[in-house]
Design an enzyme around this catalytic site. Structure first.
Site, PDB file in Angstrom:
ATOM      1  N   LYS A 193       0.750  -1.270   0.009  1.00  0.00           N
ATOM      2  CA  LYS A 193       0.061   0.130   0.056  1.00  0.00           C
ATOM      3  C   LYS A 193       0.824   1.262   0.207  1.00  0.00           C
ATOM      4  O   LYS A 193       0.535   2.466   0.745  1.00  0.00           O
ATOM      5  CB  LYS A 193      -0.966   0.195   1.219  1.00  0.00           C
ATOM      6  CG  LYS A 193      -1.912  -1.109   1.162  1.00  0.00           C
ATOM      7  CD  LYS A 193      -2.973  -1.157   2.331  1.00  0.00           C
ATOM      8  CE  LYS A 193      -3.937  -2.287   2.168  1.00  0.00           C
ATOM      9  NZ  LYS A 193      -4.614  -2.563   0.929  1.00  0.00           N
ATOM     10  N   CYS A 194       1.744   1.224  -0.827  1.00  0.00           N
ATOM     11  CA  CYS A 194       2.734   2.487  -0.955  1.00  0.00           C
ATOM     12  C   CYS A 194       2.839   2.837  -2.330  1.00  0.00           C
ATOM     13  O   CYS A 194       2.640   2.302  -3.369  1.00  0.00           O
ATOM     14  CB  CYS A 194       4.403   1.719  -0.625  1.00  0.00           C
ATOM     15  SG  CYS A 194       5.815   2.903  -0.839  1.00  0.00           S
ATOM     16  N   GLY A 195       3.042   4.117  -2.395  1.00  0.00           N
ATOM     17  CA  GLY A 195       3.097   4.907  -3.717  1.00  0.00           C
ATOM     18  C   GLY A 195       4.396   4.105  -4.586  1.00  0.00           C
ATOM     19  O   GLY A 195       4.056   4.398  -5.863  1.00  0.00           O
TER      20      GLY A 195
END
Length: 177
Positions: free
Chosen positions: A52-54
């Site tokens: 769930k990271c850019g």
């Protein structure tokens, strides 16, 4: 006396023996032992990951690099970690499904660990501490930081999380250029 003063002033330049990642055993996402000694003779890219990271789309390029070089004495090892803004909340099954469904990941993924702080996993203690790896202190700055290790399991380079896996600085290293 002069020599002891000189030694004191140069304490930060102390040379450390290079350690090897080949002495580590970890668990993969399926809960099975993974022995790094099985990678002797291969270059290794170790990366801490999060779903769930850019920077999560880097999984796609990691997989492409893996497919291109996996038969050329090269391996990628992923370590899911929840150290940065709780961006890897899932359990082993969630992580495995996410990687497979969204990015077709086939490179080895290990169990979720801590890559910094008081609960840092020993393998990341090795990767981030000069006294253990013999190269440099290199705290993990964010998800998708890359550590490049040579065929002897020695740390050679630390690559910024923002640097894409297919960047020439990485592919040239894999190719020995």
């Amino acid at each position: 006396m002069l020599q002891s003063i000189f030694s004191f002033l140069n304490k930060d330049t102390k040379s450390y023996p290079k350690g090897s990642i080949h002495s580590f055993m970890v668990k993969n996402l399926q809960g099975n032992d993974f022995d790094f000694s099985s990678l002797k003779g291969k270059k290794i890219l170790v990366v801490n990951t999060a779903s769930k990271c850019g920077l999560t789309p880097q999984y796609e390029k990691l997989q492409k690099v893996y497919e291109k070089y996996k038969n050329q004495n090269f391996e990628i090892i992923g370590f899911p970690a929840n150290n940065f803004l709780w961006q890897e909340p899932g359990n082993a099954s969630d992580i495995e499904n996410f990687c497979s469904i969204n990015y077709g990941v086939t490179f080895p993924m290990m169990e979720k660990i801590s890559v910094k702080g008081k609960n840092i996993h020993p393998i990341y203690e090795f990767l981030t501490k000069k006294s253990k790896n013999g190269l440099k202190d290199a705290a993990v700055k964010w998800n998708f930081q890359k550590f490049l290790l040579n065929e002897n399991g020695e740390l050679e380079k630390v690559i910024s999380p923002k640097t894409q896996p297919d960047d020439r600085s990485i592919t040239a290293w894999i190719e020995g250029k």
